[in-house]
Scaffold this motif. Structure first.
Motif, PDB file in Angstrom:
ATOM      1  N   PRO A  12       0.746  -1.088   0.553  1.00  0.00           N
ATOM      2  CA  PRO A  12       0.231   0.370  -0.059  1.00  0.00           C
ATOM      3  C   PRO A  12       1.455   1.571  -0.112  1.00  0.00           C
ATOM      4  CG  PRO A  12      -0.928  -1.071   1.481  1.00  0.00           C
ATOM      5  CD  PRO A  12       0.222  -2.058   1.375  1.00  0.00           C
ATOM      6  N   GLU A  13       2.027   1.094   0.722  1.00  0.00           N
ATOM      7  CA  GLU A  13       2.467   2.555   0.866  1.00  0.00           C
ATOM      8  C   GLU A  13       3.698   2.762  -0.295  1.00  0.00           C
ATOM      9  OE1 GLU A  13       4.973   5.702   2.387  1.00  0.00           O
ATOM     10  OE2 GLU A  13       3.598   4.283   3.190  1.00  0.00           O
ATOM     11  N   TYR A  14       3.753   1.765  -1.830  1.00  0.00           N
ATOM     12  CA  TYR A  14       4.006   2.320  -2.938  1.00  0.00           C
ATOM     13  C   TYR A  14       2.832   2.379  -3.585  1.00  0.00           C
ATOM     14  CZ  TYR A  14       6.227   0.779  -7.320  1.00  0.00           C
ATOM     15  OH  TYR A  14       6.716   1.291  -8.789  1.00  0.00           O
ATOM     16  N   LEU A  76       5.664  -5.287 -13.319  1.00  0.00           N
ATOM     17  CA  LEU A  76       6.436  -4.313 -12.253  1.00  0.00           C
ATOM     18  C   LEU A  76       7.167  -5.501 -11.215  1.00  0.00           C
ATOM     19  CD1 LEU A  76       6.124  -1.420 -11.643  1.00  0.00           C
ATOM     20  CD2 LEU A  76       4.785  -2.141  -9.638  1.00  0.00           C
ATOM     21  N   VAL A  77       8.266  -5.037 -12.139  1.00  0.00           N
ATOM     22  CA  VAL A  77       8.895  -6.358 -11.751  1.00  0.00           C
ATOM     23  C   VAL A  77      10.108  -5.917 -11.264  1.00  0.00           C
ATOM     24  CG1 VAL A  77       8.712  -8.072 -13.780  1.00  0.00           C
ATOM     25  CG2 VAL A  77      10.902  -6.266 -13.379  1.00  0.00           C
ATOM     26  N   LYS A  78      10.472  -6.799  -9.735  1.00  0.00           N
ATOM     27  CA  LYS A  78      12.188  -6.106  -9.595  1.00  0.00           C
ATOM     28  C   LYS A  78      13.276  -5.851  -9.599  1.00  0.00           C
ATOM     29  CE  LYS A  78      10.382  -6.678  -4.403  1.00  0.00           C
ATOM     30  NZ  LYS A  78       9.985  -7.933  -3.181  1.00  0.00           N
ATOM     31  N   GLN A  91      10.443  -2.157 -11.121  1.00  0.00           N
ATOM     32  CA  GLN A  91       9.300  -1.222 -10.030  1.00  0.00           C
ATOM     33  C   GLN A  91      10.114   0.055  -8.504  1.00  0.00           C
ATOM     34  OE1 GLN A  91       7.223  -4.030  -6.958  1.00  0.00           O
ATOM     35  NE2 GLN A  91       6.799  -2.710  -5.852  1.00  0.00           N
ATOM     36  N   TYR A  92      11.515  -0.683  -8.353  1.00  0.00           N
ATOM     37  CA  TYR A  92      11.724   0.497  -7.497  1.00  0.00           C
ATOM     38  C   TYR A  92      12.575   1.125  -8.663  1.00  0.00           C
ATOM     39  CZ  TYR A  92       9.586  -1.908  -4.283  1.00  0.00           C
ATOM     40  OH  TYR A  92       8.799  -3.460  -3.268  1.00  0.00           O
ATOM     41  N   THR A 396      12.358   7.830  -4.373  1.00  0.00           N
ATOM     42  CA  THR A 396      12.594   6.304  -5.404  1.00  0.00           C
ATOM     43  C   THR A 396      11.493   6.313  -4.131  1.00  0.00           C
ATOM     44  OG1 THR A 396      14.249   7.160  -5.207  1.00  0.00           O
ATOM     45  CG2 THR A 396      13.596   4.664  -5.259  1.00  0.00           C
ATOM     46  N   ALA A 397      10.371   5.229  -4.573  1.00  0.00           N
ATOM     47  CA  ALA A 397       9.687   3.939  -4.115  1.00  0.00           C
ATOM     48  C   ALA A 397       9.900   3.594  -3.492  1.00  0.00           C
ATOM     49  CB  ALA A 397       8.626   3.996  -5.001  1.00  0.00           C
ATOM     50  N   ARG A 398       9.557   3.324  -1.649  1.00  0.00           N
ATOM     51  CA  ARG A 398      10.429   1.932  -0.857  1.00  0.00           C
ATOM     52  C   ARG A 398       9.168   0.841  -0.638  1.00  0.00           C
ATOM     53  NH1 ARG A 398      12.802   7.533   0.432  1.00  0.00           N
ATOM     54  NH2 ARG A 398      11.209   7.575   2.869  1.00  0.00           N
ATOM     55  N   ASP A 399       9.653  -0.564  -0.319  1.00  0.00           N
ATOM     56  CA  ASP A 399       8.850  -1.044   0.483  1.00  0.00           C
ATOM     57  C   ASP A 399       7.991  -0.372   1.681  1.00  0.00           C
ATOM     58  OD1 ASP A 399       9.423  -3.739  -1.247  1.00  0.00           O
ATOM     59  OD2 ASP A 399      11.135  -3.817  -0.570  1.00  0.00           O
TER      60      ASP A 399
END
Length: 412
Positions: A12-14, A76-78, A91-92, A396-399
């Motif tokens: 959800p934070e992303y 959307l991949v790591k 993704q990040y 930067t988006a984080r976990d």
């Protein structure tokens, strides 16, 4: 109308970070976001027949048979290689780059034939001069930067034989020798695709273009071999502009042309919506402008008739300002602009700053004059703090933590 972007991620934070960024960025005017963190709600939505322009989904949401071949989707991949069934988006990464990657995936998936006309595409400014060293590239990049600062999506297209724009944007080369990582073949491959397979042109453009993260404009890396540029025909150049304009990825294309007026330049200028013709405040430069415009009118009278009303004659030099300059060699005053001469730029030295371009020091008077040119050309966007602030805010988006229940977020 906004494109419908569906995002499915577990964190959800992303989603919150992406939603907050879209709300205040120019991408928010292009995309309507609907986001999910749970499998059941996503599948209910997909089965409901709602319009979807692009589904961006983590691989963990997918079953073996999904997605449908008719569903425009990206993974959307790591890290690359996690989902070979779909086009992959990392993704990040910084949020402006993430949204650019999403836009590129959309362009690749929905790539279409080039249009017969220019309706509905990006506006195009052509910047030219009959005099060498007039400052076309500096003006082109300032115009691109100022337009981007108002929220426009801008593509800078350098069509010069000797493309030195790398001195101001992108990677600066330490030697003149071409290197594969400096865009070898990207330019020629795009031209070949446009001519041989127009339906694939949008995807090839998405692969070939690069982004200046400081100015936040897109561009094609300089072609390392002049033979490729020399072989380009007038029709090729117009199709290249049509490809960028019709991609739906940009609001404005700034075309930076060689000095002179050959068949290629004439065709490109006729294709443009506005033409900025630079004329330094020197007798020889004014004479060259008069001779070139007379040649155009005599050699291609129909083309000149279609293009004359689009020309903004831009004087460069004196401190008198535009109010004291009634025109240039009789050119009608209503279509004349003015730029100040910046002595420090001629010296090629000074502190770097975002207000300048690359190694050029900032010059507020020049920037203000460029804004006036955009306004008089009807190509300036509406307000906002500009891309520079958005890049700083994007981060930067984080976990984040996985929610106990699925959530859906929308942006109006």
């Amino acid at each position: 109308m906004k494109r419908q972007l569906i995002v499915a991620v577990r964190e959800p934070e992303y989603i919150r970070r992406l939603s907050d960024y879209l709300r205040d960025s120019p991408f928010g005017r292009q995309w309507q976001l609907t986001a999910f963190t749970g499998d059941d709600t996503l599948r209910t939505f997909l089965q409901g027949g709602y319009p979807i322009d692009l589904l961006v989904v983590q691989p963990s949401f997918l079953r073996e048979e999904e997605p449908s071949p008719n569903l425009p989707a990206a993974a959307l991949v790591k890290r690359k290689g996690e989902c070979q069934r779909l086009r992959e988006i990392e993704q990040y990464q910084p949020l402006p780059q993430l949204m650019q990657a999403i836009s590129s995936a959309y362009a690749a998936i929905w790539g279409a034939d080039l249009p017969a006309g220019t309706a509905g595409g990006a506006a195009v400014i052509g910047i030219c001069s009959a005099s060498g060293g007039a400052g076309k590239t500096v003006l082109a990049l300032h115009a691109a930067r100022q337009a981007a600062a108002t929220g426009k999506r801008v593509f800078y297209l350098n069509l010069e034989l000797w493309n030195a724009s790398g001195e101001w944007i992108g990677r600066r080369r330490s030697s003149a020798a071409p290197r594969p990582e400096d865009g070898e073949d990207a330019f020629s491959r795009l031209l070949y695709t446009i001519k041989s397979s127009p339906a694939s042109a949008a995807a090839r453009l998405a692969e070939a273009r690069e982004r200046d993260t400081r100015l936040l404009i897109d561009y094609l890396p300089p072609c390392p071999y002049p033979e490729e540029r020399l072989s380009m025909t007038a029709d090729d150049a117009v199709k290249l502009i049509d490809c960028v304009s019709a991609s739906k990825e940009y609001d404005l294309v700034v075309a930076d042309l060689d000095s002179g007026l050959d068949e290629l330049n004439r065709a490109v200028l006729e294709r443009c919506d506005r033409i900025w013709w630079l004329v330094p405040d020197q007798a020889a430069a004014r004479r060259k402008f008069a001779l070139a415009s007379q040649y155009w009118k005599r050699r291609w009278p129909d083309s000149f008739g279609r293009s004359e009303r689009k020309i903004v004659c831009v004087g460069i030099g004196t401190s008198d300002g535009p109010d004291k300059r009634p025109g240039i060699d009789g050119w009608r005053a209503g279509s004349c602009g003015w730029l100040p001469e910046i002595p420090l730029w001629r010296a090629g030295s000074g502190p770097d700053g975002f207000g300048g371009i690359g190694s050029l020091p900032p010059a507020p008077a020049y920037q203000a004059a460029v804004v006036r040119l955009l306004e008089m050309s009807g190509l300036r966007g509406e307000g906002g703090s500009g891309y520079a602030a958005e890049a700083d805010r994007g981060g930067t988006a984080r976990d984040g933590q996985i929610a106990d229940r699925p959530e859906r977020y929308g942006i109006g």
